[in-house]
Design an enzyme around this catalytic site. Structure first.
Site, PDB file in Angstrom:
ATOM      1  N   LYS A   1      38.277  42.815  43.727  1.00 34.45           N
ATOM      2  CA  LYS A   1      39.216  41.696  43.914  1.00 34.45           C
ATOM      3  C   LYS A   1      39.892  41.298  42.602  1.00 34.45           C
ATOM      4  O   LYS A   1      41.097  41.134  42.553  1.00 34.45           O
ATOM      5  CB  LYS A   1      38.482  40.437  44.420  1.00 34.45           C
ATOM      6  CG  LYS A   1      37.915  40.550  45.801  1.00 34.45           C
ATOM      7  CD  LYS A   1      37.355  39.203  46.277  1.00 34.45           C
ATOM      8  CE  LYS A   1      36.196  38.687  45.447  1.00 34.45           C
ATOM      9  NZ  LYS A   1      34.941  39.407  45.607  1.00 34.45           N
TER      10      LYS A   1
ATOM     11  N   ARG B   1      34.355  31.078  49.997  1.00 36.90           N
ATOM     12  CA  ARG B   1      33.170  31.924  50.059  1.00 36.90           C
ATOM     13  C   ARG B   1      32.234  31.522  51.179  1.00 36.90           C
ATOM     14  O   ARG B   1      31.176  32.103  51.324  1.00 36.90           O
ATOM     15  CB  ARG B   1      32.415  31.819  48.740  1.00 36.90           C
ATOM     16  CG  ARG B   1      32.460  33.099  47.899  1.00 36.90           C
ATOM     17  CD  ARG B   1      31.716  32.788  46.612  1.00 36.90           C
ATOM     18  NE  ARG B   1      31.298  33.972  45.916  1.00 36.90           N
ATOM     19  CZ  ARG B   1      31.993  34.592  44.981  1.00 36.90           C
ATOM     20  NH1 ARG B   1      33.206  34.181  44.683  1.00 36.90           N
ATOM     21  NH2 ARG B   1      31.484  35.631  44.368  1.00 36.90           N
TER      22      ARG B   1
ATOM     23  N   ARG C   1      29.661  47.612  35.498  1.00 37.17           N
ATOM     24  CA  ARG C   1      30.403  46.500  34.895  1.00 37.17           C
ATOM     25  C   ARG C   1      29.489  45.674  33.985  1.00 37.17           C
ATOM     26  O   ARG C   1      29.902  45.204  32.932  1.00 37.17           O
ATOM     27  CB  ARG C   1      30.989  45.617  36.009  1.00 37.17           C
ATOM     28  CG  ARG C   1      31.834  44.466  35.511  1.00 37.17           C
ATOM     29  CD  ARG C   1      32.608  43.808  36.626  1.00 37.17           C
ATOM     30  NE  ARG C   1      31.791  42.893  37.396  1.00 37.17           N
ATOM     31  CZ  ARG C   1      32.225  42.217  38.474  1.00 37.17           C
ATOM     32  NH1 ARG C   1      33.448  42.401  38.926  1.00 37.17           N
ATOM     33  NH2 ARG C   1      31.427  41.398  39.104  1.00 37.17           N
TER      34      ARG C   1
ATOM     35  N   ARG D   1      28.182  40.283  31.504  1.00 36.54           N
ATOM     36  CA  ARG D   1      27.939  39.289  32.557  1.00 36.54           C
ATOM     37  C   ARG D   1      26.500  39.417  33.033  1.00 36.54           C
ATOM     38  O   ARG D   1      26.106  40.432  33.604  1.00 36.54           O
ATOM     39  CB  ARG D   1      28.891  39.533  33.729  1.00 36.54           C
ATOM     40  CG  ARG D   1      30.045  38.572  33.782  1.00 36.54           C
ATOM     41  CD  ARG D   1      30.935  38.832  34.965  1.00 36.54           C
ATOM     42  NE  ARG D   1      30.342  38.428  36.235  1.00 36.54           N
ATOM     43  CZ  ARG D   1      31.023  38.369  37.368  1.00 36.54           C
ATOM     44  NH1 ARG D   1      32.307  38.705  37.383  1.00 36.54           N
ATOM     45  NH2 ARG D   1      30.437  38.005  38.479  1.00 36.54           N
TER      46      ARG D   1
ATOM     47  N   ARG E   1      23.484  38.387  45.485  1.00 40.32           N
ATOM     48  CA  ARG E   1      24.917  38.112  45.702  1.00 40.32           C
ATOM     49  C   ARG E   1      25.447  38.854  46.920  1.00 40.32           C
ATOM     50  O   ARG E   1      26.266  38.326  47.669  1.00 40.32           O
ATOM     51  CB  ARG E   1      25.720  38.490  44.449  1.00 40.32           C
ATOM     52  CG  ARG E   1      25.533  37.433  43.340  1.00 40.32           C
ATOM     53  CD  ARG E   1      25.759  38.014  41.971  1.00 40.32           C
ATOM     54  NE  ARG E   1      27.105  38.475  41.761  1.00 40.32           N
ATOM     55  CZ  ARG E   1      27.433  39.463  40.921  1.00 40.32           C
ATOM     56  NH1 ARG E   1      26.495  40.090  40.228  1.00 40.32           N
ATOM     57  NH2 ARG E   1      28.679  39.821  40.774  1.00 40.32           N
TER      58      ARG E   1
HETATM   59  P1  ADP Z   1      31.667  38.353  42.109  1.00 36.88           P
HETATM   60  O1  ADP Z   1      32.654  38.297  43.223  1.00 36.88           O
HETATM   61  O2  ADP Z   1      31.720  39.599  41.313  1.00 36.88           O
HETATM   62  O3  ADP Z   1      30.268  37.994  42.538  1.00 36.88           O
HETATM   63  P2  ADP Z   1      32.847  35.960  40.902  1.00 36.88           P
HETATM   64  O4  ADP Z   1      33.356  36.032  39.525  1.00 36.88           O
HETATM   65  O5  ADP Z   1      33.830  35.772  42.005  1.00 36.88           O
HETATM   66  O6  ADP Z   1      31.988  37.256  41.050  1.00 36.88           O
HETATM   67  O7  ADP Z   1      31.769  34.763  41.035  1.00 36.88           O
HETATM   68  C1  ADP Z   1      30.682  34.650  40.151  1.00 36.88           C
HETATM   69  C2  ADP Z   1      29.775  33.482  40.565  1.00 36.88           C
HETATM   70  O8  ADP Z   1      30.514  32.243  40.525  1.00 36.88           O
HETATM   71  C3  ADP Z   1      29.225  33.532  41.994  1.00 36.88           C
HETATM   72  O9  ADP Z   1      28.066  34.358  42.094  1.00 36.88           O
HETATM   73  C4  ADP Z   1      28.932  32.051  42.255  1.00 36.88           C
HETATM   74  O10 ADP Z   1      27.735  31.613  41.629  1.00 36.88           O
HETATM   75  C5  ADP Z   1      30.095  31.345  41.569  1.00 36.88           C
HETATM   76  N1  ADP Z   1      31.225  31.153  42.496  1.00 36.88           N
HETATM   77  C6  ADP Z   1      32.434  31.772  42.420  1.00 36.88           C
HETATM   78  N2  ADP Z   1      33.242  31.356  43.423  1.00 36.88           N
HETATM   79  C7  ADP Z   1      32.527  30.476  44.155  1.00 36.88           C
HETATM   80  C8  ADP Z   1      32.782  29.717  45.332  1.00 36.88           C
HETATM   81  N3  ADP Z   1      33.947  29.819  45.977  1.00 36.88           N
HETATM   82  N4  ADP Z   1      31.815  28.900  45.803  1.00 36.88           N
HETATM   83  C9  ADP Z   1      30.642  28.796  45.177  1.00 36.88           C
HETATM   84  N5  ADP Z   1      30.315  29.492  44.075  1.00 36.88           N
HETATM   85  C10 ADP Z   1      31.229  30.329  43.560  1.00 36.88           C
END
Ligand code: ADP
Length: 193
Positions: A15, A90, A129, A135, A147
């Site tokens: 994404k 999410r 990654r 990260r 996740r």
């Molecule tokens: P990825 O999609 O690779 O898991 P992101 O960078 O989108 O990584 O998100 C990293 C973390 O940020 C998530 O695991 C969560 O803890 C938090 N996070 C991101 N977006 C949301 C959301 N919409 N609601 C709740 N937590 C979020």
């Protein structure tokens, strides 16, 4: 005409990579809740301190915190003509709140792009990654599994929500070169206008 696009898919589906390319093509800002939380963490803001442990565990940040952050972001001038949402919504509650936020601003979700990648490939990409990015949530197999589980249980139902509410849902095969996938998404979005 405004264009609000939700980029949807499991962690590691690409994404963020695609959003960075699509924002130029669509002329709208890329709004990544994950990037916003990591930025708060790096700047050691109150919010950053509050979410640090949650990010490290792979759980979701509480909805009220996330929704408020997105509401403020979408009210900014650069998002008047649209936005590419990455990592938000999410869960179905967030999807409902997003509909409300956009409605208040006189907009709506126009397109939902769902990027699919098989789970073993996702794990491979996230571990890869993690080596380069530092990260923490990409380096621990247990956090990665958590996740992916959160995605399956809480996030995936958003696809049904968007189908039920009549949104244009585009399913994109996320296996291929980065360029190929960008072209697939632009093709799907172009065909839908
Ligand atoms: P990825 O999609 O690779 O898991 P992101 O960078 O989108 O990584 O998100 C990293 C973390 O940020 C998530 O695991 C969560 O803890 C938090 N996070 C991101 N977006 C949301 C959301 N919409 N609601 C709740 N937590 C979020």
């Amino acid at each position: 005409m405004s264009r609000f696009v939700v980029l949807f898919g499991p962690p590691g589906c690409g994404k963020g990579t695609q959003a960075a390319r699509l924002k130029a093509a669509l002329g709208v800002p890329h709004i990544s809740t994950g990037d916003m939380f990591r930025d708060h963490k790096a700047r050691k803001t109150e919010l950053g301190k509050r979410v640090e442990a949650i990010l490290a565990s792979g759980a979701l940040v509480p909805d009220d915190v996330t929704n408020e952050m997105v509401r403020e972001r979408l009210a900014q001038a650069d998002a008047k003509g649209g936005a590419l949402l990455d990592g938000y919504p999410r869960n179905v509650g967030q999807a409902e709140v997003l509909d409300g936020i956009l409605k208040d601003l006189g907009h709506r979700v126009d397109d939902v792009v769902v990027i699919s990648v098989p789970e073993d490939e996702l794990v491979r990409r996230l571990m890869e990654r993690g080596k380069g990015s530092g990260r923490a949530d990409d380096q621990d197999p247990a956090v990665i599994r958590n996740r992916l589980g959160v995605y399956r249980d809480q996030s995936e139902p958003c696809i049904g929500y968007y189908e039920r509410t009549g949104k244009r849902v585009h399913r994109i095969d996320g296996v291929g070169s980065i360029d190929e996938i960008t072209q697939r998404i632009l093709g799907a979005l172009g065909a839908a206008t």
